[in-house]
Write an enzyme that holds these catalytic residues in place. Structure first.
Site, PDB file in Angstrom:
ATOM      1  CE  LYS A  36      39.381  47.118  34.151  1.00  0.00           C
ATOM      2  NZ  LYS A  36      40.328  47.615  35.190  1.00  0.00           N
ATOM      3  CG  ASP A  63      40.358  43.982  37.460  1.00  0.00           C
ATOM      4  OD1 ASP A  63      40.649  42.854  37.893  1.00  0.00           O
ATOM      5  OD2 ASP A  63      41.054  44.605  36.629  1.00  0.00           O
ATOM      6  CE  LYS A  65      44.569  42.902  37.644  1.00  0.00           C
ATOM      7  NZ  LYS A  65      43.698  44.104  37.579  1.00  0.00           N
ATOM      8  CG  ASP A  68      44.750  38.189  52.187  1.00  0.00           C
ATOM      9  OD1 ASP A  68      45.243  37.431  53.053  1.00  0.00           O
ATOM     10  OD2 ASP A  68      44.718  39.427  52.296  1.00  0.00           O
ATOM     11  CB  THR A 119      47.789  43.052  29.903  1.00  0.00           C
ATOM     12  OG1 THR A 119      47.385  44.156  30.708  1.00  0.00           O
ATOM     13  CG2 THR A 119      46.647  42.071  29.752  1.00  0.00           C
ATOM     14  NE  ARG A 210      45.584  54.187  30.242  1.00  0.00           N
ATOM     15  CZ  ARG A 210      46.813  53.751  30.490  1.00  0.00           C
ATOM     16  NH1 ARG A 210      47.774  54.606  30.761  1.00  0.00           N
ATOM     17  NH2 ARG A 210      47.093  52.465  30.462  1.00  0.00           N
TER      18      ARG A 210
END
Length: 231
Positions: A36, A63, A65, A68, A119, A210
């Protein structure tokens, strides 16, 4: 031999340099399904980061998002397809016209996923922007909007997997981002699950950043996650 869970794992390459991203790709390309590229990495490094991943096949999850005006989003989706992107995200809060512009522009082998509620968000976050629904209700509302406009799947927190499956069955894919292995710190994720909990609840893809990328031995971290899933 690859685990049957390998293709479900998405590694978030939220790292500072192309060199570090390429190191992780080299280390993990046989062990995970997708890589990603999020807003941080794409803003810092641009489309050039996607090309070495694309050499491995359709393995890029971009990713960004997108949110517009419909024409702009449609053109962005088309450009992503030309870069060999396998998965791409748009914000479902952009509305049905924007979503339809995105679905019309996607490449035939691209999965277009709609972002519902981040999230990191809580009900307090929703109140701050004028939304009075509970998080789960808002997720389902946006997922319905996306499904009606032809989206392939949604991005949600693990906590919404079960209600999404109850409503949509297998008609949409579910990718979850709030994943933390049992041995990792939750960080800024408010609504999270372990990899095993998410897969058992019905997730198609689990995004992990991470706990893998910041680990001193990233392949060891992935092996631990696969072991947890197979247990």
């Amino acid at each position: 031999m690859k685990s049957r869970f390998t293709e479900k794992i998405i590694v978030a390459l939220d790292v500072a340099t192309t060199k570090e991203a390429l190191r992780l790709i080299s280390l993990l390309s046989d062990d995970v399904g997708l890589f990603k590229i999020g807003l941080q990495s794409y803003t810092a490094q641009g489309p050039a980061l996607l090309r070495p991943i694309s050499l491995l096949g359709p393995r890029v999850f971009l990713d960004l998002k997108l949110h517009d005006i419909p024409n702009t989003v449609g053109k962005a989706v088309e450009a992503a397809g030309e870069l060999g992107v396998r998965m791409l995200t748009v914000h479902l809060s952009g509305g049905s016209e924007m979503i339809r512009a995105a679905t019309a522009a996607r490449a035939s082998d691209m999965l277009l996923l709609g972002v519902t509620v981040l999230t990191s968000a809580t009900e307090q976050t929703l109140r701050e922007i004028g939304i009075t629904d509970a998080v789960e209700d808002q997720v389902l509302w946006l997922a319905r909007l996306g499904a009606e406009a032809g989206i392939d799947g949604v991005v949600a927190s693990p906590r919404e997997i079960k209600p999404l499956r109850l409503e949509f069955g297998d008609r949409i894919k579910i990718a979850v981002q709030g994943i933390r292995p049992s041995w990792a710190e939750p960080g800024d994720q408010k609504r999270f699950m372990t990899p095993r909990q998410a897969i058992e609840a019905g997730a198609d893809y689990i995004g992990i950043g991470r706990p893998i990328t910041a680990h001193s031995q990233p392949r060891e971290a992935v092996a631990k996650i696969l072991g947890e899933l197979a247990a």
